[in-house]
Every structure is written in C-alpha cells, then in structure tokens.
Design a protein around this motif. Structure first.
Motif, short mmCIF file in Angstrom:
data_model
loop_
_atom_site.label_atom_id
_atom_site.label_comp_id
_atom_site.label_asym_id
_atom_site.label_seq_id
_atom_site.Cartn_x
_atom_site.Cartn_y
_atom_site.Cartn_z
N ASP A 66 9.87 9.85 -4.35
CA ASP A 66 10.21 11.23 -4.64
C ASP A 66 10.27 12.04 -3.34
N PHE A 67 11.14 13.04 -3.34
CA PHE A 67 11.18 13.96 -2.20
C PHE A 67 11.78 15.28 -2.64
N ASP A 68 11.05 16.33 -2.34
CA ASP A 68 11.55 17.68 -2.58
C ASP A 68 10.99 18.57 -1.47
N ALA A 69 11.60 19.71 -1.30
CA ALA A 69 11.13 20.63 -0.27
C ALA A 69 9.68 21.00 -0.52
N GLY A 70 8.90 21.06 0.57
CA GLY A 70 7.49 21.40 0.43
C GLY A 70 6.76 21.27 1.75
N LYS A 71 5.46 21.47 1.71
CA LYS A 71 4.65 21.38 2.92
C LYS A 71 4.58 19.94 3.41
N ARG A 72 4.45 19.82 4.70
CA ARG A 72 4.33 18.50 5.34
C ARG A 72 3.24 17.67 4.69
N GLU A 73 2.09 18.27 4.48
CA GLU A 73 0.95 17.54 3.93
C GLU A 73 1.24 17.04 2.51
N THR A 74 1.97 17.85 1.73
CA THR A 74 2.30 17.46 0.35
C THR A 74 3.25 16.28 0.35
N VAL A 75 4.27 16.34 1.18
CA VAL A 75 5.26 15.27 1.26
C VAL A 75 4.60 13.95 1.66
N LEU A 76 3.77 13.99 2.70
CA LEU A 76 3.09 12.78 3.16
C LEU A 76 2.17 12.23 2.08
N GLY A 77 1.48 13.11 1.38
CA GLY A 77 0.57 12.66 0.33
C GLY A 77 1.30 11.93 -0.79
N ILE A 78 2.44 12.47 -1.21
CA ILE A 78 3.23 11.82 -2.26
C ILE A 78 3.70 10.44 -1.80
N TRP A 79 4.20 10.37 -0.57
CA TRP A 79 4.71 9.09 -0.08
C TRP A 79 3.60 8.05 0.07
N ASN A 80 2.44 8.47 0.53
CA ASN A 80 1.32 7.53 0.65
C ASN A 80 0.94 6.98 -0.74
N ASP A 81 0.85 7.88 -1.72
CA ASP A 81 0.48 7.45 -3.07
C ASP A 81 1.53 6.52 -3.67
N GLN A 82 2.80 6.88 -3.53
CA GLN A 82 3.86 6.08 -4.14
C GLN A 82 4.06 4.75 -3.41
N SER A 83 3.81 4.72 -2.10
CA SER A 83 3.90 3.44 -1.37
C SER A 83 2.88 2.45 -1.91
N ALA A 84 1.69 2.94 -2.19
CA ALA A 84 0.66 2.07 -2.76
C ALA A 84 1.03 1.66 -4.19
N ALA A 85 1.56 2.61 -4.95
CA ALA A 85 1.91 2.31 -6.35
C ALA A 85 3.04 1.29 -6.44
N HIS A 86 3.98 1.35 -5.51
CA HIS A 86 5.11 0.41 -5.50
C HIS A 86 4.75 -0.94 -4.87
N LYS A 87 3.52 -1.02 -4.35
CA LYS A 87 3.05 -2.24 -3.68
C LYS A 87 3.96 -2.63 -2.51
N ILE A 88 4.30 -1.62 -1.69
CA ILE A 88 5.06 -1.90 -0.47
C ILE A 88 4.18 -2.67 0.49
N ASN A 89 4.72 -3.72 1.07
CA ASN A 89 3.98 -4.56 2.01
C ASN A 89 4.04 -3.94 3.41
N VAL A 90 3.00 -3.16 3.74
CA VAL A 90 2.97 -2.42 5.01
C VAL A 90 2.04 -3.10 5.99
N ARG A 91 2.49 -3.21 7.24
CA ARG A 91 1.61 -3.66 8.32
C ARG A 91 1.57 -2.56 9.37
N LEU A 92 0.43 -1.86 9.41
CA LEU A 92 0.24 -0.80 10.39
C LEU A 92 -0.16 -1.40 11.74
N ASN A 93 -0.11 -0.58 12.78
CA ASN A 93 -0.47 -1.01 14.14
C ASN A 93 0.30 -2.26 14.55
N SER A 94 1.58 -2.30 14.16
CA SER A 94 2.41 -3.49 14.45
C SER A 94 3.68 -3.04 15.17
#
Length: 813
Positions: A66-94
C-alpha cells in the motif's frame, strides 16, 4: 555454497520493495538485498515528519504494497509491516560489490565475502548515495552537508539550502517551519524557475516566503564558502551573506563505475545520463533489469509500479501493459495512424531531436506532461503576437514561418520551434502554419524546462538550434545553416556575472560574442578613468573589430547584469567572413561606427573630459538602477519637471483610475530621475511565477498583465524594482466636465481611498489585482505620462538609444 534464487533484487527502496512483494506473492524464489540495517534507506533518510506525496495523481498504483500520501514515519511503518506479512525474503547489511556472470547464472559478490547466485537481477539501488558535490572554494568545509535528518536539531542559525528540486524545497521549509527555532533560512535557485519540483512544494515554498519565514534567491549561485559566510553570484552582482550551515541538495547521479562494470551501457557520457533499457526494463546486459530512480523515474508511485511490472515480465507476462498505458492511449487516440503506445513513443523519440536520448521510460513520463497533435496542411499552429511559451517538436512533416511579403521559411522534421517564447517569454514572433500534414509534440514551458534540466542532450539541442537561428537573424547576408556549421559547432555558451568583463581593453584575443540574454556596457580608459561608450542589449554582437583587422581590443566590454553570451571562435569567424563578402561588408560597417566612436572620445578627451565624466557617471547610475535589463524606461529631467503630477494623473485616467507610476519615488543622479515605473525587462522577473500565466509581452515589447490575474501577488514580490502594486479597481468616476462645472467626483487622477470606499457598490467586494505600466498599449498617441507632461520633462527611452557617449558628438546629451 552460495544461496541460489530465481531473482535477486538489489536495493529495498520503493521499487525494490514492490518487486520483492510481487515475487513473494507469485511464489518466486527471491532475495532482497539491502546494504543498511533497515528497509528503504532513501525514504528512511527523509527529514523527520516529511510529508510524502503520492504523485502523479492521475496514475493508478499497481503494487502488492500500500502507498498513499502521508508522513514519512507512517509510510515506513506500513511497508515494514506488509513486508513481514508478505514474507519477503530480506537480507539486511548486504552490500553488493560486484555482479558477474550471464543471464540464468549471475553471481553477486557481497561486502564481507559472501555470494548470492541468481538467474535474473533487478537493480533498484537509486542514486542518493552519489550526490552532486559543491565544487567551489570552501565547498569541502565541515559545515557543508548533503543530508538533513531532523530540521528540529538546528536553532538560531543562518542556513543556506542549495537546490531547486523537491529535496531542497522540503529541507528549506522544514528548517523555517518553527519560528521558535529562530533560523534564518535562504534557498538558492540557479535559474528563475523551480521546474524540477512538484507544484505543491513550489506553492508551499512561496507561501513560506510570502509570510517572511524564509528567503528565496533565484538566478543565484554560490561562489565561495568560508567559515560564517558565503559569497553568492546574484543577478545584480556579488553578495556576501552570513552562513553557519549549508545544505546542498543539488541532485545525484548513478554510481556509474559499478553499473558499467556489471556490463550495463548508458545512453550517453553525461554524468546525469541513465542506463539504456528496453520497455521491459532490461538493460544492455541480458538478465539484469533496472528500475526506479536509476532508470530515470524518481517518483515513488512510478517506482512501485515498475517493481510490480518487472517481476511480471521476468515471470513471462510480457503482455502486461504499464499502469500509465490508458493515459497515453488517450493522448495518441486522435492521431491519424493507429499504433500501440510503445510504437508512438519510439516514433516521437526517434524523430524529434531534443528527445533522441530519452529512454523509453523517460519518454512515458515526458508524454504525461506533453501533448501530441496532428495538423493538416495549411492549419495555423499559432498566430503572430499570440501569447504562448510552449515548445513544439516536429515529429512528422514540416511547418512554414510566415515572413513579410508573403515569403516563408520552412522548418523540417526533427527540429523545434517556439523556443523564443520559452527562453524570453515574448509573444509569438511570427505566424506558423503546417507546410504539409504534420505531427507535432507540444511541450509546456514547465515540461520543457524540466526536460532541459534533467537531460543535458536536450538542453544542448535547444541551445544549438536557438543559437543558429539567432545568428541567422542577426547576421542576415543570405547565410544558411550550412554556412554557420563550423561556427555553431565551436560556439560556447557562457554565463557572465554582473560586472564581469568578456573583453578587456588591450588584450590580443579575437573571439566574438553574441549577447543571448542580459546586457553589456562598453567602456574605454581615458586618462586612467573608464569612460562609458555604449550599451549593448540582448541580440547584439561585439568583438568583430579584432576579427577583421587583427588589432588589439580597443575597449572593455562588461556585463551590466548577470548575462548569457555565445562565444564564437575567432578563427572560425574569420573563415566565415572570407567566404561571405556580404557578411564582411556588414561587419565592416558596424566596425566603422565603433571606430568613429573611439576616435571621437580620443579627440575630445582633453577639452570635454568633464562632460564625458559626467555622462559616464549618469550612464553607470542608470545601469545600477535597472536600466541594464530594461527594454523601455521612464526618465524625468528634474531641470524641467515642475511637480504638477500630470504624468501620474494621466496614467490613472487612462487605466481605470489607478496610476501605474510614482513620480516622487525612485532615485536621482544629477538632474536625471528614475521614477517607480515598469522597465519592461528583457527577461521579466514578474513572469517567473505567475500561476495563471497572466503576464505577457506585447508586440511592441510591453510587459502587461491580462484579466486572468488572480491577485496572488507573486509578481509584486518577484519584481526587484517595486513597480507592481496590488490594488482594487475603484468605482467609475464622473466625467471631467462634470467635475469641472459641477464639482462632481474626485477630479483628475487616482481617487482617494475614502472616495473609492464611499462610492463602492454595496455588498460587492472587488478582489485586488496586480497593477503595472503597460506602456499604454492600445491607446492612441503613446504613453499618457509623456503626452501629459507640459514641459517635456518625462521621456520614455530604450537603453541602447539613450546610453551612448556618441550623443555627445551629435550634441544630444
């Protein structure tokens, strides 16, 4: 053993995240590689509390996130939650350091020694990690920074923001938002327009400026940085202002070395160029796809749509059409030939020179802000003196420029026209018709400026074509574009600071210069003092004497205001003059006039030195007071003025009861007074930010405001000479005879506020509108102020006619 995936996605910004979400939804084995310890580093680095926009509004979002106009913190929070819900295979520090191999078998080497194997690679790394640096003296001092995390950290500082894009505007607004922080914020823009920024951001910036919260300095560039201060190159000369901190947001470029080492080619050698891509985002290295800002699409919604689409393409869904397809289909629906959108985009890109180096993705974005129109032979594209500042590209056919006497000049396929209105804001200079059936791309002024700012090749093409036409018009003598080819190819466009010399007396160089914008003054040293010889407006050329007679420079030529000149190689000009005797004769006539002027000054330097000194002082005073960028200026001889104010009264009575001039205001030198009245600048400051485009230049050079004015006041604030006022049109007065015989009404001139209020129509509140001199356009007899002056004290002059010491020779001074 390296982990193996079908798709490796490099970068977790909006494009990369959306691609990973689509891969997860389709059950495709994937890995999302992010070099930091958090997702979407670009958004993460936005300043705290930043409002993230969801533009363009007409484009639908196609993404599993999802994406709609809003505060930076709100947008990042939605993406973090949905990335986990979609089970995206993320490798940080890579962090990916190298990509090798071929389609179906790529190896991605990671910092620290690890490896990833993938059949396909999606590069979504963006460009923010490679900012354009401030390359001026002192640009490496510690108080120069390229990132703003939290505007609330800075208190009671003089802060300079450099950059005219969204990031620069948002930083400046954030730093000035809270008055309790007591920051003095200034934002610099090298040009007059904020063409790269979103319209909402520009409006917010100007509203902050209008409320006194920050300062906007247009047509200004940094020159030198030192502790506590910064020196600026402004339109009116050098300025040194206090500065505790500089935030440079001047854009960024792709990490080219890394990308090219992956086997990916770019569209050109320009630093701002983007990778060559297919309509399906595949690069010249088969199996590596590029999306997001790295592909030339910096807007979040575009990036997310691309992330979705590219995974669909890799998964075999090649029939998928981009989300903007319906919008573009509607634009092409009226054209005579039925083609798919991709074919139309390629047709336009290949056939219009200024679009040649745009990628298919850039073409899609460009056409969202432009129109394509089919014309039949004989159709009028625009009439002479029509208002308009759009640029036209000829994709098919040709057009004819109507000339006096029924003749015409044809402009063929691939070229452009309308560039004069784009560059100068003048009305259309000629009627143009379709010489045959034609397809034209009409580019709005905003889109054209954005194109020139973001695609260097487009700017070069516009500059070359406009230079060629200016030289053909200026030199005449039967020249053709082929005759000028060598001169144009070696020409150099130069920006000149106010006061900077392009030619110095006594030097032995022999290049010629054409004044493209701004103006120059010519001075000669006599008795150790500079004597003002003449004024050269835009459209003039200078320096031909050294080209023709191989002499040293006989005078100094310097910029009256910040100007732009075309430097013509002297050797190429000599060869052109040798081939074209008619042009040589014309140049010799111009040279003879300048030689006569030099001879006059030399002959009179003893007996008339006082007069010459006085004239030079007056001329320099006028240039300092805005005459240097004027095309028509009102002057008052105070030796003749009796203070009757007939000029003001006549002005008011000719313009709905509101005077356009203030006789007493302004500055005086010796007997010459410059009242507050419009100079009708060559490049009007007032035009730079007029939302309804209500300010135009008339056929006689007058700058006027039409009835579409909305009373926003931007023109008044942008005018450096204070000649625009915001006011209501007063009620209609009784006639002059009614006042004279019966005492009815307030009499000649502008009525008092009390009379206007008392006689206003009950219940009707008239809005304020911008009021300025229009040179009495359309009024028989010319300017009313001049006609009404009983002593001849008021005169309107063009600077090039008035500012020349040769008037002393004729006894006119």
């Amino acid at each position: 053993m390296a982990d193996t995936y079908r798709i490796a996605i490099v970068g977790s910004g909006p494009a990369g995240l959306s691609a990973a979400a689509r891969a997860a939804q389709l059950g495709i084995s994937h890995v999302l590689l992010e070099k930091t310890d958090h997702l979407s580093d670009t958004i993460y680095k936005y300043q705290k509390g930043k409002h993230v926009m969801a533009t363009p509004s007409q484009l639908v979002l196609r993404s599993d996130l999802d994406f709609d106009a809003g505060k930076r913190e709100t947008v990042l929070g939605i993406w973090n939650d949905q990335s986990a819900a979609h089970k995206i295979n993320v490798r940080l520090n890579s962090e990916v350091k190298k990509i090798s191999g071929e389609k179906g078998d790529f190896t991605l080497a990671l910092a620290g020694g690890g490896e990833i194997k993938a059949e396909a690679v999606i590069m979504a790394i963006g460009t923010q990690g490679n900012p354009n640096l401030l390359r001026i003296p002192g640009g490496d001092l510690p108080h120069v920074q390229y990132q703003l995390d939290d505007p609330g950290e800075y208190v009671d500082e003089h802060i300079l923001v450099i950059g005219s894009g969204d990031a620069g505007i948002e930083n400046a607004v954030g730093l000035a938002a809270d008055p309790e922080q007591r920051n003095t914020v200034t934002i610099l823009n090298r040009t007059a327009d904020f063409s790269r920024a979103k319209d909402a951001n520009v409006k917010l910036l100007f509203s902050m400026r209008d409320s006194g919260r920050l300062t906007v300095m247009a047509e200004t560039a940094p020159q030198k940085v030192e502790p506590g201060f910064v020196t600026l190159d402004t339109r009116d000369g050098e300025a040194r202002i206090p500065c505790n901190r500089i935030i440079a947001r001047m854009g960024s470029a792709a990490p080219r070395k890394f990308i090219e080492e992956c086997g990916i080619e770019f569209t050109s050698a320009d630093r701002e160029a983007f990778p060559k891509l297919s309509p399906q985002f595949e690069s010249t290295k088969a199996g590596i796809y590029v999306i997001g800002a790295l592909a030339g699409y910096p807007l979040i919604k575009h990036c997310m749509n691309q992330g979705y689409d590219v995974v669909e393409f890799i998964n075999g869904n090649t029939a998928l059409k981009p989300a903007d397809e319906p919008i573009l289909e509607a634009k092409f629906a009226g054209l005579p030939r039925k083609r798919p959108v991709d074919e139309w985009l390629e047709f336009l890109r290949a056939n219009v020179e200024i679009l040649n180096e745009l990628s298919p993705l850039q073409m899609r974005e460009f056409m969202l802000d432009s129109d394509v129109i089919a014309y039949r032979v004989g159709d009028v594209i625009f009439e002479k003196n029509d208002p308009g500042s759009s640029l036209f590209g000829i994709a098919l056919g040709s057009v004819e420029v109507a000339l006096p006497g029924g003749k015409g000049v044809r402009i063929g396929q691939g070229s452009i026209f309308g560039e004069v209105g784009l560059i100068s804001g003048r009305r259309r200079g000629a009627t143009i018709r379709a010489a045959e059936d034609a397809i034209l791309v009409e580019v709005s002024r905003t889109a054209a400026l954005k194109l020139m700012a973001s695609v260097p090749a487009a700017k070069r093409a516009v500059t070359r074509i406009s230079t060629e036409r200016q030289l053909l018009q200026m030199f005449g003598s039967g020249l053709t574009p082929d005759d000028l080819r060598e001169v144009i190819d070696s020409a150099e466009l130069k920006s000149v600071r106010a006061g900077e010399a392009i030619i110095k007396e006594g030097d032995d160089d022999f290049d010629m210069y054409v004044i493209r914008s701004g103006s120059m003054v010519v001075e000669k040293s006599v008795g150790g003092k500079p004597v003002f010889l003449s004024y050269l407006p835009a459209g003039s050329y200078v320096g031909e004497m050294a080209v023709i007679d191989h002499s040293r420079r006989t005078a100094t030529v310097r910029a009256a205001i910040k100007s732009e000149v075309i430097k013509l190689d002297g050797a190429a000009m000599r060869r052109l003059l040798e081939r074209k005797p008619d042009l040589l004769d014309k140049a010799k006539r111009d040279m003879a006039a300048r030689q006569d002027l030099n001879a006059f000054v030399e002959a009179k330097k003893d007996s008339f030195s006082t007069v010459v000194d006085m004239y030079s002082s007056v001329a320099n005073f006028l240039v300092e007071n805005g005459v240097g960028e004027a095309t028509d200026v009102l002057l008052i001889d105070e030796n003749l003025c009796v203070g009757c104010d007939n000029c003001e009264k006549a002005c008011a009575d000719s313009h709905e009861g509101l005077s356009r001039l203030d006789r007493e205001a302004g500055r005086t030198y010796a007997h010459l007074h410059v009242p507050t009245s419009c100079r009708h600048c060559e490049h009007p400051h007032c035009m730079a930010d007029c939302p309804p485009n209500a300010i135009h230049r008339g056929p006689d050079g007058e700058v006027f405001i039409d009835d579409s004015c909305i009373g926003c006041g931007n023109c008044q604030r942008n005018c450096p000479y204070g000649v625009i006022r915001m006011d209501k049109v007063p009620p209609k007065k009784p006639g002059l005879l009614s006042w004279l015989f019966f005492g009815m009404g307030p009499g000649p001139g502008e009525p008092s506020k009390e009379w206007a209020y008392k006689n206003a129509e009950p219940g009707v509140e008239k809005p304020k509108k911008a009021i300025k001199c229009d040179m009495c356009s359309g009024i028989e007899g010319g300017p009313a102020c001049v006609r009404a002056c009983p002593t001849g004290a008021a005169i309107r002059v063009s600077p090039e006619q008035f500012l020349t010491v040769s008037k002393l020779e004729r006894g006119d001074a």
